[in-house]
Design an enzyme around this catalytic site. Structure first.
Site, PDB file in Angstrom:
ATOM      1  N   ARG A 166       2.959 -13.412  -0.305  1.00  0.00           N
ATOM      2  CA  ARG A 166       3.156 -13.046  -1.725  1.00  0.00           C
ATOM      3  C   ARG A 166       4.339 -13.801  -2.340  1.00  0.00           C
ATOM      4  O   ARG A 166       5.022 -13.268  -3.235  1.00  0.00           O
ATOM      5  CB  ARG A 166       3.415 -11.540  -1.896  1.00  0.00           C
ATOM      6  CG  ARG A 166       2.278 -10.661  -1.483  1.00  0.00           C
ATOM      7  CD  ARG A 166       1.057 -10.825  -2.390  1.00  0.00           C
ATOM      8  NE  ARG A 166       0.115  -9.745  -2.175  1.00  0.00           N
ATOM      9  CZ  ARG A 166      -0.788  -9.717  -1.205  1.00  0.00           C
ATOM     10  NH1 ARG A 166      -0.910 -10.733  -0.366  1.00  0.00           N
ATOM     11  NH2 ARG A 166      -1.599  -8.688  -1.077  1.00  0.00           N
ATOM     12  N   SER A 237      -1.268  -3.127  -5.196  1.00  0.00           N
ATOM     13  CA  SER A 237      -0.183  -2.764  -4.273  1.00  0.00           C
ATOM     14  C   SER A 237       1.134  -2.813  -5.033  1.00  0.00           C
ATOM     15  O   SER A 237       1.479  -3.847  -5.597  1.00  0.00           O
ATOM     16  CB  SER A 237      -0.079  -3.766  -3.130  1.00  0.00           C
ATOM     17  OG  SER A 237      -1.254  -3.806  -2.387  1.00  0.00           O
ATOM     18  N   GLU A 333       6.220  -5.357  -4.804  1.00  0.00           N
ATOM     19  CA  GLU A 333       5.482  -6.605  -5.005  1.00  0.00           C
ATOM     20  C   GLU A 333       5.404  -6.895  -6.507  1.00  0.00           C
ATOM     21  O   GLU A 333       5.350  -8.041  -6.929  1.00  0.00           O
ATOM     22  CB  GLU A 333       4.060  -6.452  -4.428  1.00  0.00           C
ATOM     23  CG  GLU A 333       3.247  -7.708  -4.573  1.00  0.00           C
ATOM     24  CD  GLU A 333       1.792  -7.558  -4.121  1.00  0.00           C
ATOM     25  OE1 GLU A 333       1.503  -6.800  -3.190  1.00  0.00           O
ATOM     26  OE2 GLU A 333       0.941  -8.226  -4.726  1.00  0.00           O
TER      27      GLU A 333
HETATM   28  N1  EPU Z   1      -2.551   3.437   5.301  1.00  0.00           N
HETATM   29  C1  EPU Z   1      -2.320   4.789   5.380  1.00  0.00           C
HETATM   30  N2  EPU Z   1      -2.184   5.506   4.230  1.00  0.00           N
HETATM   31  C2  EPU Z   1      -2.309   4.922   3.018  1.00  0.00           C
HETATM   32  C3  EPU Z   1      -2.538   3.535   2.930  1.00  0.00           C
HETATM   33  C4  EPU Z   1      -2.665   2.796   4.091  1.00  0.00           C
HETATM   34  O1  EPU Z   1      -2.207   5.361   6.477  1.00  0.00           O
HETATM   35  O2  EPU Z   1      -2.164   5.623   2.010  1.00  0.00           O
HETATM   36  C5  EPU Z   1      -2.733   2.658   6.548  1.00  0.00           C
HETATM   37  C6  EPU Z   1      -4.183   2.260   6.751  1.00  0.00           C
HETATM   38  O3  EPU Z   1      -4.897   3.225   7.428  1.00  0.00           O
HETATM   39  C7  EPU Z   1      -4.064   0.980   7.523  1.00  0.00           C
HETATM   40  C8  EPU Z   1      -2.785   0.371   7.020  1.00  0.00           C
HETATM   41  O4  EPU Z   1      -2.032   1.426   6.424  1.00  0.00           O
HETATM   42  O5  EPU Z   1      -3.898   1.263   8.896  1.00  0.00           O
HETATM   43  C9  EPU Z   1      -3.004  -0.787   6.069  1.00  0.00           C
HETATM   44  O6  EPU Z   1      -3.737  -0.398   4.924  1.00  0.00           O
HETATM   45  P1  EPU Z   1      -4.829  -1.366   4.236  1.00  0.00           P
HETATM   46  O7  EPU Z   1      -5.635  -2.072   5.246  1.00  0.00           O
HETATM   47  O8  EPU Z   1      -5.488  -0.538   3.200  1.00  0.00           O
HETATM   48  O9  EPU Z   1      -4.086  -2.552   3.550  1.00  0.00           O
HETATM   49  P2  EPU Z   1      -2.615  -2.738   3.047  1.00  0.00           P
HETATM   50  O10 EPU Z   1      -1.769  -3.364   4.083  1.00  0.00           O
HETATM   51  O11 EPU Z   1      -2.181  -1.453   2.513  1.00  0.00           O
HETATM   52  C10 EPU Z   1      -2.866  -5.188   2.037  1.00  0.00           C
HETATM   53  C11 EPU Z   1      -2.568  -5.853   0.705  1.00  0.00           C
HETATM   54  C12 EPU Z   1      -3.666  -5.576  -0.293  1.00  0.00           C
HETATM   55  C13 EPU Z   1      -4.965  -6.120   0.279  1.00  0.00           C
HETATM   56  C14 EPU Z   1      -5.223  -5.413   1.630  1.00  0.00           C
HETATM   57  C15 EPU Z   1      -6.426  -6.000   2.331  1.00  0.00           C
HETATM   58  C16 EPU Z   1      -0.145  -5.938   0.539  1.00  0.00           C
HETATM   59  C17 EPU Z   1       1.062  -5.388  -0.114  1.00  0.00           C
HETATM   60  N3  EPU Z   1      -1.291  -5.378   0.192  1.00  0.00           N
HETATM   61  O12 EPU Z   1      -2.828  -3.775   1.818  1.00  0.00           O
HETATM   62  O13 EPU Z   1      -3.362  -6.288  -1.489  1.00  0.00           O
HETATM   63  O14 EPU Z   1      -6.048  -5.877  -0.603  1.00  0.00           O
HETATM   64  O15 EPU Z   1      -4.108  -5.628   2.518  1.00  0.00           O
HETATM   65  O16 EPU Z   1      -6.136  -7.297   2.759  1.00  0.00           O
HETATM   66  O17 EPU Z   1      -0.039  -6.859   1.334  1.00  0.00           O
HETATM   67  C18 EPU Z   1      -2.488  -6.202  -3.706  1.00  0.00           C
HETATM   68  O18 EPU Z   1      -1.685  -7.070  -3.371  1.00  0.00           O
HETATM   69  O19 EPU Z   1      -2.484  -5.727  -4.883  1.00  0.00           O
HETATM   70  C19 EPU Z   1      -3.433  -5.688  -2.732  1.00  0.00           C
HETATM   71  C20 EPU Z   1      -4.268  -4.701  -3.029  1.00  0.00           C
END
Ligand code: EPU
Length: 338
Positions: A166, A237, A333
Site C-alpha cells: 500500500r 480497509s 490506510e
Molecule cells: N478477521 C477477523 N475478524 C474480522 C476481520 C478479519 O477475525 O473482523 C480475520 C479473518 O478471519 C482472516 C484475517 O483476519 O483470518 C484476514 O482477513 P481477510 O482475509 O478478510 O483480509 P484482510 O487482511 O482483512 C486484506 C486487504 C483487503 C483485501 C483483502 C483480500 C489490507 C489492509 N486489506 O484484508 O483490502 O481485499 O486482504 O486480499 O491489506 C482495502 O485495501 O480496502 C481492502 C479491502
C-alpha cells in the site's frame, strides 16, 4: 474543459459520504488543462489536493479549505501488442473497476484479482492497491506524471516507484510533488491465474476456469465481507495490516495461539488488523454515526449520518485499544485530510 465549483458539497466525491464542503472543486480533462491550472492563481494561492474516487480519504473536518483537484482524463490507448502481452495506457480519471471489466472482457489477464476495488486509475498507482495475492505494481509498466512545481512531464518506470505494501514513492519521498495523469499497464494474453490467497480457489467452480470466473469469485467474496457502496459509506480497509518482528509474534502466540499471521520475511510477520480489532471486542461498536462493520472489523462505516469527528474518534479509540491489548501499533490506510 476545466470545471470549477466553489463551496462545493462533496458528499458524493468521497466514499465515506459524509457531509463535507470543499472551498473549491476543480476538474480537468487533459494534461494541458492540468498544466495551465497549476500555473493559475487559484492553485498558486491556495493549497490543493489531487483526488481520485475519494475511496481512501477521510476528511477530518466538515470544511476543506482548499482546492480539490480531480482528473477527468479518460483516454485509453493500446501502446503495444504482441501475441503474449499488451501495453495499455489508461487515463488517470478512469474508474478502476471499469478498466478491470474491460481487461476481463478482452481476455487480458493480470487485473482480475483486483476486481471491484473502488477508486480510479491514478490513485491505483499511488496507493499500490492490492487484493487476493496481487498488487497493482505487478501489472504497472510505467506511470505518467506532471511535476507540480514545473508543470513538466515525467515518466516513472515501475522500478522507480518504490512500491511496497500500500505504498509508493508518490506517498512518501515525492508526496505532493507529482500528479499522475496516466498509467501504462502490462497485461497477459495467456493469463497466469493467482488463486492461492485465502479462500479464492475454493470459491471457484471445479475444472477449468477463466479470468472472468476469477473476477466473479473475487466480487462474490468482496460482497460478502465489505459493505456495498449504496449500503454504507466507508473507505474499504481503514487500517493497514501491521508488520511486526517475528520475536514479538512468537511471544504473542503464547497468549493468543489462534492469532493469524502471514510471513513477510525471515524476521517479520504481518498480522491482520481486522482480527486484532475483532478480538478487542469492536465488532459492530458505534461512536456517533460511525461504526465498525459487523462482517469485517477492518472497515469503519458511516452507519447513521456520521460526521468526520465520529470516524476520527472511533479510529483513535480502536488504535488505543489494540495498542493496549497487544502492544501493536495499527496505522490507517486511509489518508487523513485536514
Ligand atoms: N478477521 C477477523 N475478524 C474480522 C476481520 C478479519 O477475525 O473482523 C480475520 C479473518 O478471519 C482472516 C484475517 O483476519 O483470518 C484476514 O482477513 P481477510 O482475509 O478478510 O483480509 P484482510 O487482511 O482483512 C486484506 C486487504 C483487503 C483485501 C483483502 C483480500 C489490507 C489492509 N486489506 O484484508 O483490502 O481485499 O486482504 O486480499 O491489506 C482495502 O485495501 O480496502 C481492502 C479491502
Amino acid at each position: 474543459m476545466i470545471r470549477i465549483e466553489e463551496n462545493y458539497f462533496i458528499k458524493e466525491l468521497h466514499t465515506f459520504r459524509m457531509p463535507v464542503y470543499a472551498r473549491w472543486f476543480v476538474e480537468y480533462e487533459t494534461v494541458d488543462e492540468l498544466v495551465s491550472l497549476l500555473r493559475s492563481e487559484l492553485l498558486q494561492q491556495n493549497r490543493f489536493l489531487p483526488i481520485g474516487g475519494g475511496s481512501n480519504l477521510l476528511f477530518v473536518n466538515e470544511h476543506y479549505n482548499g482546492v480539490l483537484l480531480h482528473s477527468a482524463i479518460r483516454e485509453t490507448k493500446i501502446l503495444q501488442e504482441t501475441d503474449s502481452e499488451v501495453l495499455v495506457r489508461v487515463g488517470s480519471g478512469i474508474v478502476w473497476d471499469d478498466f478491470v471489466t474491460q481487461c476481463v472482457a478482452k481476455g487480458w489477464g493480470g487485473a482480475e484479482n483486483l476486481s471491484y476495488i473502488p477508486g480510479e486509475v491514478g490513485a491505483s498507482a499511488v496507493q499500490n492497491i492490492g487484493a487476493y495475492g496481487v498488487e497493482v505494481k505487478d501489472i504497472i509498466h510505467e506511470v505518467e506524471t506532471i511535476e507540480i512545481a514545473t508543470g513538466s512531464p515525467r515518466i516513472f518506470q515501475n522500478s522507480e516507484c518504490e512500491y511496497g505494501y500500500r505504498s509508493s514513492i508518490f506517498k512518501h519521498a515525492l508526496k505532493g510533488k507529482y500528479i499522475v495523469t496516466a498509467v501504462v499497464y502490462r497485461l497477459q494474453k495467456q493469463p497466469k491465474l493467482h488463486l492461492d490467497y485465502g479462500n479464492l480457489r475454493s470459491s471457484l467452480p471445479e475444472g477449468n476456469f477463466s479470468i472472468a470466473d476469477v473476477r466473479k469469485a473475487v466480487i462474490d467474496i468482496r460482497r460478502s465481507k465489505l459493505p456495498e457502496p449504496d449500503e454504507y459509506g466507508s473507505a474499504g480497509s481503514f487500517f493497514m495490516n501491521p508488520v511486526i518482528p517475528l520475536a514479538q509474534y512468537e511471544k504473542l502466540k503464547i497468549s493468543y495461539p489462534d492469532m493469524p499471521h502471514y510471513v513477510v520475511d525471515e524476521t517479520h510477520v504481518k498480522v491482520p488488523a481486522g482480527w486484532l480489532i475483532d478480538r478487542c471486542g469492536w465488532k459492530g461498536k458505534c461512536h456517533g454515526g460511525a461504526a465498525v462493520y459487523e462482517k469485517q472489523c477492518l472497515v469503519l462505516i458511516n452507519k447513521d449520518n456520521a460526521l468526520p469527528a465520529d470516524v476520527v474518534a472511533l479510529a483513535s479509540q480502536i488504535r488505543e485499544s489494540v495498542r493496549k491489548t497487544y502492544g501493536i501499533e495499527i496505522n490507517p490506510e486511509v489518508n487523513y485530510i485536514e
